[in-house]
Design an enzyme around this catalytic site. Sequence first.
Site, PDB file in Angstrom:
ATOM      1  N   ARG A 116      50.404 -46.737  90.449  1.00 40.99           N
ATOM      2  CA  ARG A 116      49.929 -48.093  90.728  1.00 40.99           C
ATOM      3  C   ARG A 116      51.097 -49.070  90.729  1.00 40.99           C
ATOM      4  O   ARG A 116      51.389 -49.732  91.706  1.00 40.99           O
ATOM      5  CB  ARG A 116      48.897 -48.523  89.681  1.00 40.99           C
TER       6      ARG A 116
ATOM      7  N   SER B 282      40.772 -47.091  83.954  1.00 39.62           N
ATOM      8  CA  SER B 282      39.530 -46.871  83.185  1.00 39.62           C
ATOM      9  C   SER B 282      39.492 -47.808  81.985  1.00 39.62           C
ATOM     10  O   SER B 282      38.426 -48.310  81.609  1.00 39.62           O
ATOM     11  CB  SER B 282      39.455 -45.421  82.706  1.00 39.62           C
TER      12      SER B 282
ATOM     13  N   HIS C 159      40.674 -44.189  91.405  1.00 35.55           N
ATOM     14  CA  HIS C 159      40.740 -42.717  91.403  1.00 35.55           C
ATOM     15  C   HIS C 159      40.133 -42.165  92.697  1.00 35.55           C
ATOM     16  O   HIS C 159      40.679 -41.236  93.307  1.00 35.55           O
ATOM     17  CB  HIS C 159      39.935 -42.140  90.236  1.00 35.55           C
TER      18      HIS C 159
ATOM     19  N   LYS D 149      41.019 -37.155  71.648  1.00 33.85           N
ATOM     20  CA  LYS D 149      40.912 -38.496  72.233  1.00 33.85           C
ATOM     21  C   LYS D 149      39.456 -38.965  72.195  1.00 33.85           C
ATOM     22  O   LYS D 149      38.564 -38.226  72.631  1.00 33.85           O
ATOM     23  CB  LYS D 149      41.425 -38.444  73.680  1.00 33.85           C
TER      24      LYS D 149
HETATM   25  O1  PNS Z   1      44.113 -39.897  83.179  1.00 29.33           O
HETATM   26  P1  PNS Z   1      45.245 -39.617  82.241  1.00 29.33           P
HETATM   27  O2  PNS Z   1      44.766 -39.713  80.813  1.00 29.33           O
HETATM   28  O3  PNS Z   1      46.448 -40.452  82.526  1.00 29.33           O
HETATM   29  O4  PNS Z   1      45.668 -38.077  82.487  1.00 29.33           O
HETATM   30  C1  PNS Z   1      46.695 -37.468  81.748  1.00 29.33           C
HETATM   31  C2  PNS Z   1      46.682 -35.951  81.968  1.00 29.33           C
HETATM   32  C3  PNS Z   1      45.325 -35.366  81.604  1.00 29.33           C
HETATM   33  C4  PNS Z   1      46.969 -35.648  83.425  1.00 29.33           C
HETATM   34  C5  PNS Z   1      47.819 -35.328  81.111  1.00 29.33           C
HETATM   35  O5  PNS Z   1      47.721 -35.801  79.810  1.00 29.33           O
HETATM   36  C6  PNS Z   1      47.778 -33.813  81.114  1.00 29.33           C
HETATM   37  O6  PNS Z   1      48.068 -33.173  82.096  1.00 29.33           O
HETATM   38  N1  PNS Z   1      47.393 -33.242  79.951  1.00 29.33           N
HETATM   39  C7  PNS Z   1      47.266 -31.808  79.792  1.00 29.33           C
HETATM   40  C8  PNS Z   1      48.342 -31.283  78.860  1.00 29.33           C
HETATM   41  C9  PNS Z   1      49.638 -31.103  79.620  1.00 29.33           C
HETATM   42  O7  PNS Z   1      49.690 -30.411  80.617  1.00 29.33           O
HETATM   43  N2  PNS Z   1      50.716 -31.720  79.111  1.00 29.33           N
HETATM   44  C10 PNS Z   1      52.036 -31.576  79.713  1.00 29.33           C
HETATM   45  C11 PNS Z   1      52.409 -32.771  80.552  1.00 29.33           C
HETATM   46  S1  PNS Z   1      53.121 -34.016  79.533  1.00 29.33           S
END
Ligand code: PNS
Length: 166
Positions: free
Chosen positions: A89, A127, A16, A40
Amino acid sequence: MIAIYPGSFDPITLGHIDIIERGCKLFKKVIVAVLRNPSKTSLFTIEKRLNQIRHSTEHLPNVEVASFDGLAVNYAKMRQAKVLIRGLRVLSDFEKELQMAHTNKTLSSEIETVFLATSNEYSFLSSSVVKEIAIFGGSVDHLVPQHIAIDIYKCYDKTQPILNQK
Ligand code: PNS
């Protein structure tokens, strides 16, 4: 231009940080935004993660660290950001990330997703991998900043990893 780097960051890894450092060279400001997601289960609280990220990015003057609720595109608009940064990745990331980028595009046509290819040395790193190694007593010193490795060992009731595999 302002960019948002949204994620769970539970915890932030060297992968990150690599993306944040490179994003900082491309954008005037990068806001690292931790999703507040009550559904979560996480290892670290939001406040702990914000502190960990702040400490890990203190060498980067154009980084801000914040948390957000709800949709990432709405948060981006609220912060006058035009870009969402995501790291890629391996090929298997691509499907999920492309779907997320397309979904976000249907929610807001003004926000662009910019993918940065993770440096080769971190292509395996997540993570979840860090937590899995720590659960089984392995060293995560080479995967996260030192202060976060210490936080992780404390969570699993260890002050030192059993094996330092560095
Ligand atoms: O580190 P991660 O868990 O892969 O991040 C995922 C994240 C937080 C970027 C994604 O789940 C997100 O943007 N969630 C907020 C809700 C949202 O905007 N959802 C629409 C996109 S599917």
